[in-house]
Enzyme design. Structure first.
Site, mmCIF file in Angstrom:
data_model
loop_
_atom_site.group_PDB
_atom_site.id
_atom_site.type_symbol
_atom_site.label_atom_id
_atom_site.label_comp_id
_atom_site.label_asym_id
_atom_site.label_seq_id
_atom_site.Cartn_x
_atom_site.Cartn_y
_atom_site.Cartn_z
ATOM 1 N N TYR A 1 0.841 -1.205 0.000
ATOM 2 C CA TYR A 1 0.000 0.000 0.000
ATOM 3 C C TYR A 1 0.877 1.257 0.000
ATOM 4 O O TYR A 1 0.724 2.128 -0.866
ATOM 5 C CB TYR A 1 -0.901 -0.026 1.236
ATOM 6 C CG TYR A 1 -1.900 1.100 1.319
ATOM 7 C CD1 TYR A 1 -3.047 1.100 0.532
ATOM 8 C CD2 TYR A 1 -1.703 2.166 2.202
ATOM 9 C CE1 TYR A 1 -3.989 2.135 0.624
ATOM 10 C CE2 TYR A 1 -2.639 3.193 2.306
ATOM 11 C CZ TYR A 1 -3.778 3.175 1.516
ATOM 12 O OH TYR A 1 -4.694 4.185 1.606
ATOM 13 N N ARG B 1 0.535 9.886 14.309
ATOM 14 C CA ARG B 1 0.188 10.497 13.026
ATOM 15 C C ARG B 1 -0.714 11.698 13.256
ATOM 16 O O ARG B 1 -1.705 11.605 13.976
ATOM 17 C CB ARG B 1 -0.517 9.473 12.154
ATOM 18 C CG ARG B 1 -0.674 9.939 10.749
ATOM 19 C CD ARG B 1 -1.414 8.958 9.934
ATOM 20 N NE ARG B 1 -0.630 7.818 9.553
ATOM 21 C CZ ARG B 1 -1.172 6.635 9.266
ATOM 22 N NH1 ARG B 1 -2.463 6.449 9.379
ATOM 23 N NH2 ARG B 1 -0.413 5.650 8.868
ATOM 24 N N ARG C 1 -10.943 -1.308 9.755
ATOM 25 C CA ARG C 1 -10.236 -0.152 10.301
ATOM 26 C C ARG C 1 -10.777 0.172 11.688
ATOM 27 O O ARG C 1 -11.847 -0.287 12.088
ATOM 28 C CB ARG C 1 -10.349 1.042 9.346
ATOM 29 C CG ARG C 1 -9.374 0.892 8.197
ATOM 30 C CD ARG C 1 -9.504 2.004 7.175
ATOM 31 N NE ARG C 1 -10.608 1.787 6.262
ATOM 32 C CZ ARG C 1 -10.874 2.555 5.224
ATOM 33 N NH1 ARG C 1 -10.110 3.593 4.977
ATOM 34 N NH2 ARG C 1 -11.892 2.297 4.416
HETATM 35 P P1 NAD Z 1 -12.718 1.767 0.270
HETATM 36 O O1 NAD Z 1 -12.031 0.458 0.350
HETATM 37 O O2 NAD Z 1 -14.050 1.905 0.922
HETATM 38 O O3 NAD Z 1 -12.875 2.242 -1.240
HETATM 39 C C1 NAD Z 1 -12.003 1.861 -2.271
HETATM 40 C C2 NAD Z 1 -12.837 1.556 -3.512
HETATM 41 O O4 NAD Z 1 -11.958 1.195 -4.595
HETATM 42 C C3 NAD Z 1 -13.773 0.367 -3.313
HETATM 43 O O5 NAD Z 1 -15.066 0.689 -3.802
HETATM 44 C C4 NAD Z 1 -13.128 -0.755 -4.125
HETATM 45 O O6 NAD Z 1 -14.044 -1.719 -4.573
HETATM 46 C C5 NAD Z 1 -12.468 0.036 -5.233
HETATM 47 N N1 NAD Z 1 -11.344 -0.667 -5.869
HETATM 48 C C6 NAD Z 1 -10.317 -1.308 -5.264
HETATM 49 N N2 NAD Z 1 -9.477 -1.805 -6.199
HETATM 50 C C7 NAD Z 1 -9.981 -1.450 -7.413
HETATM 51 C C8 NAD Z 1 -9.580 -1.684 -8.752
HETATM 52 N N3 NAD Z 1 -8.449 -2.352 -9.037
HETATM 53 N N4 NAD Z 1 -10.340 -1.180 -9.746
HETATM 54 C C9 NAD Z 1 -11.492 -0.510 -9.485
HETATM 55 N N5 NAD Z 1 -11.930 -0.262 -8.227
HETATM 56 C C10 NAD Z 1 -11.168 -0.728 -7.211
HETATM 57 O O7 NAD Z 1 -11.697 2.850 0.870
HETATM 58 P P2 NAD Z 1 -11.842 4.423 1.129
HETATM 59 O O8 NAD Z 1 -11.562 4.651 2.535
HETATM 60 O O9 NAD Z 1 -13.079 4.941 0.522
HETATM 61 O O10 NAD Z 1 -10.586 4.972 0.310
HETATM 62 C C11 NAD Z 1 -10.711 5.625 -0.944
HETATM 63 C C12 NAD Z 1 -9.343 6.109 -1.386
HETATM 64 O O11 NAD Z 1 -8.828 7.041 -0.436
HETATM 65 C C13 NAD Z 1 -8.309 4.993 -1.513
HETATM 66 O O12 NAD Z 1 -7.493 5.256 -2.643
HETATM 67 C C14 NAD Z 1 -7.508 5.129 -0.246
HETATM 68 O O13 NAD Z 1 -6.197 4.649 -0.421
HETATM 69 C C15 NAD Z 1 -7.548 6.626 -0.011
HETATM 70 N N6 NAD Z 1 -7.335 6.936 1.422
HETATM 71 C C16 NAD Z 1 -8.319 6.700 2.338
HETATM 72 C C17 NAD Z 1 -8.079 6.984 3.678
HETATM 73 C C18 NAD Z 1 -9.115 6.775 4.739
HETATM 74 O O14 NAD Z 1 -8.826 6.961 5.914
HETATM 75 N N7 NAD Z 1 -10.347 6.400 4.449
HETATM 76 C C19 NAD Z 1 -6.833 7.492 4.078
HETATM 77 C C20 NAD Z 1 -5.860 7.683 3.111
HETATM 78 C C21 NAD Z 1 -6.125 7.420 1.781
HETATM 79 N N1 UDP Z 2 -6.437 -0.703 15.641
HETATM 80 C C1 UDP Z 2 -6.860 -1.196 16.872
HETATM 81 N N2 UDP Z 2 -7.920 -2.052 16.881
HETATM 82 C C2 UDP Z 2 -8.603 -2.407 15.765
HETATM 83 C C3 UDP Z 2 -8.180 -1.878 14.518
HETATM 84 C C4 UDP Z 2 -7.089 -1.030 14.498
HETATM 85 O O1 UDP Z 2 -6.286 -0.885 17.923
HETATM 86 O O2 UDP Z 2 -9.564 -3.181 15.876
HETATM 87 C C5 UDP Z 2 -5.295 0.247 15.617
HETATM 88 C C6 UDP Z 2 -4.215 -0.070 14.599
HETATM 89 O O3 UDP Z 2 -3.255 -0.961 15.131
HETATM 90 C C7 UDP Z 2 -3.643 1.298 14.320
HETATM 91 C C8 UDP Z 2 -4.838 2.242 14.483
HETATM 92 O O4 UDP Z 2 -5.816 1.504 15.225
HETATM 93 O O5 UDP Z 2 -2.678 1.634 15.279
HETATM 94 C C9 UDP Z 2 -5.452 2.672 13.150
HETATM 95 O O6 UDP Z 2 -5.676 1.504 12.393
HETATM 96 P P1 UDP Z 2 -6.452 1.501 11.016
HETATM 97 O O7 UDP Z 2 -6.425 0.105 10.500
HETATM 98 O O8 UDP Z 2 -7.760 2.159 11.175
HETATM 99 O O9 UDP Z 2 -5.618 2.471 10.050
HETATM 100 P P2 UDP Z 2 -4.049 2.768 9.821
HETATM 101 O O10 UDP Z 2 -3.908 4.187 10.230
HETATM 102 O O11 UDP Z 2 -3.205 1.877 10.648
HETATM 103 O O12 UDP Z 2 -3.871 2.527 8.365
#
Ligand code: NAD
Ligand code: UDP
Ligand code: UDP
Length: 325
Positions: free
Chosen positions: A151, A283, A192
């Site tokens: 990732y 973070r 998460r």
């Molecule tokens: P999510 O898993 O709910 O959404 C990701 C979507 O992408 C899903 O609908 C999945 O089916 C689709 N997908 C995965 N692989 C694919 C592929 N090869 N082709 C087409 N579709 C595909 O996650 P999210 O939290 O909504 O995250 C959305 C974006 O934001 C991601 O790129 C993620 O890395 C980024 N992001 C999210 C967070 C967060 O905290 N939610 C933090 C940092 C970055």
């Molecule tokens: N975590 C936790 N219990 C859970 C899931 C996650 O304590 O059931 C912790 C994990 O180890 C990390 C933080 O919560 O330190 C955030 O985890 P998450 O998977 O949401 O996202 P990350 O920021 O690690 O990508």
């Protein structure tokens, strides 16, 4: 075809059926755009966008972004990628392919049609950060060969590709580094921390704290994040990012668990489980750039955002007939 239809902005959202993507599709439709949602439904849910299907300006296409895509659009939001550690580690090779091949295909598309393209990058590019809070200038501390690398390094390589397409081909790019975001439309089995804790609290099962629970994260509510996306996309061509988007409020996982217990009135107990490898200790975003360039900062505080998210999961669990508390 009416003039109005021709003038509508055509926007592609990859990963549009996911947690953040579904909120973004809804926002773009409300702003009057014509939205094409592309998703392979690996972690996304059709129920997240089912209510949009009757909208004549909304279209959904099952497609994997690791394969080329030929469509005509004005803007692209590239969100396709599993974001939960549990899901992105399930098939790590596919995760890297999604970030890297997906970026190449979407950048190739943007180049061909002259579209602006937004990349959903991540605070994970900072790895386990030695600089706190994290400004965009920090190059990060990332393990290239660990379980999270598919990732982290995939997203880092995607950023490289975005900046090389920009420098080499003049592609109009917008790179956002997203910090932990939460809210309605997360999958109950997302894995998460926010969704895990809320589902556990609502079901009255143990709340799983990984490690000692003293590691910190900063949690942004999804509506604030989407506002940041739209503002970044709306900037002039000179603004490329990377730009941090997140809520600077910083909490330990123990504090988060206590807040969830308080807001749900749950009798769940905290239990400790092993800390996953390379789990970042701390973070917190430095959002000075987002404040000055986008005039953006988050408005929803943790308690308010958790309350809305708890109400969502309460409904999801009730509808699925799962016994609670
Ligand atoms: P999510 O898993 O709910 O959404 C990701 C979507 O992408 C899903 O609908 C999945 O089916 C689709 N997908 C995965 N692989 C694919 C592929 N090869 N082709 C087409 N579709 C595909 O996650 P999210 O939290 O909504 O995250 C959305 C974006 O934001 C991601 O790129 C993620 O890395 C980024 N992001 C999210 C967070 C967060 O905290 N939610 C933090 C940092 C970055
Ligand atoms: N975590 C936790 N219990 C859970 C899931 C996650 O304590 O059931 C912790 C994990 O180890 C990390 C933080 O919560 O330190 C955030 O985890 P998450 O998977 O949401 O996202 P990350 O920021 O690690 O990508
Ligand atoms: N591509 C795509 N849709 C398009 C244009 C290109 O999916 O509308 C893909 C194409 O398959 C290619 C990739 O994007 O593999 C990169 O395109 P680019 O033009 O940058 O490079 P090249 O075609 O020379 O490999």
């Amino acid at each position: 075809m009416t003039l109005e239809t021709l003038q509508k902005k055509k926007i592609l959202v990859t990963g549009g059926a996911g947690f953040i993507g579904s909120h973004l599709c809804e926002r773009l439709l409300a702003d009057g755009a014509d939205v094409l949602c592309v998703d392979n439904f690996f972690t996304g849910q059709k129920t997240n966008v089912a209510h949009l299907l009757g909208n004549p300006n909304f279209e959904i296409q099952r497609h994997d972004v690791t394969f080329p895509l030929y469509v005509e659009v004005d803007e692209i939001y590239n969100l396709a990628c599993p974001a939960s550690p549990v899901h992105y580690q399930h098939d790590p090779v596919q995760t890297t392919k999604t970030s890297v091949h997906g970026a190449i295909n979407m950048l190739g598309l943007a180049k061909r049609v002259g579209a602006k393209i937004f990349q959903a990058s991540t605070s994970e590019v900072y790895g386990d950060p030695n600089v706190h809070p994290q400004p965009e200038e920090y190059w990060g501390n990332v393990n290239p060969i660990g379980f999270r690398s598919c990732y982290d390094e995939g997203k880092r390589c995607a950023e490289t590709l975005f900046f090389d397409y920009h420098r080499q081909h003049g592609t109009k790019i917008k790179v956002a580094r997203i910090f932990n975001t939460y809210g309605p439309n997360m999958h109950p089995n997302d894995g998460r921390v926010v969704s895990n804790f809320i589902v556990q609290a609502l079901m009255g099962t143990d709340i799983t704290i990984y490690g000692d629970g003293q590691q910190t994260r900063s949690f942004c509510f999804v509506s604030d994040l989407v506002e940041g996306f739209v503002r970044l996309m709306g900037t002039g061509d000179e603004v490329t990012g990377p730009i941090n988007l997140g809520n600077p409020g910083e909490f330990t996982m123990i504090e988060l668990a206590q807040a969830v217990i308080r807001l749900t009135g749950s009798r769940s107990q905290l239990v400790h489980k092993p800390l996953p490898s390379d789990d970042p200790r701390q973070r917190k975003p430095d959002i000075a750039k987002a404040q000055s360039i986008l005039g953006w900062e988050p408005r929803v505080q943790l308690e308010q955002g958790l309350t809305a998210t708890i109400a969502y999961f309460d409904k999801v669990l009730s509808n699925s007939g799962i016994a609670r508390r």
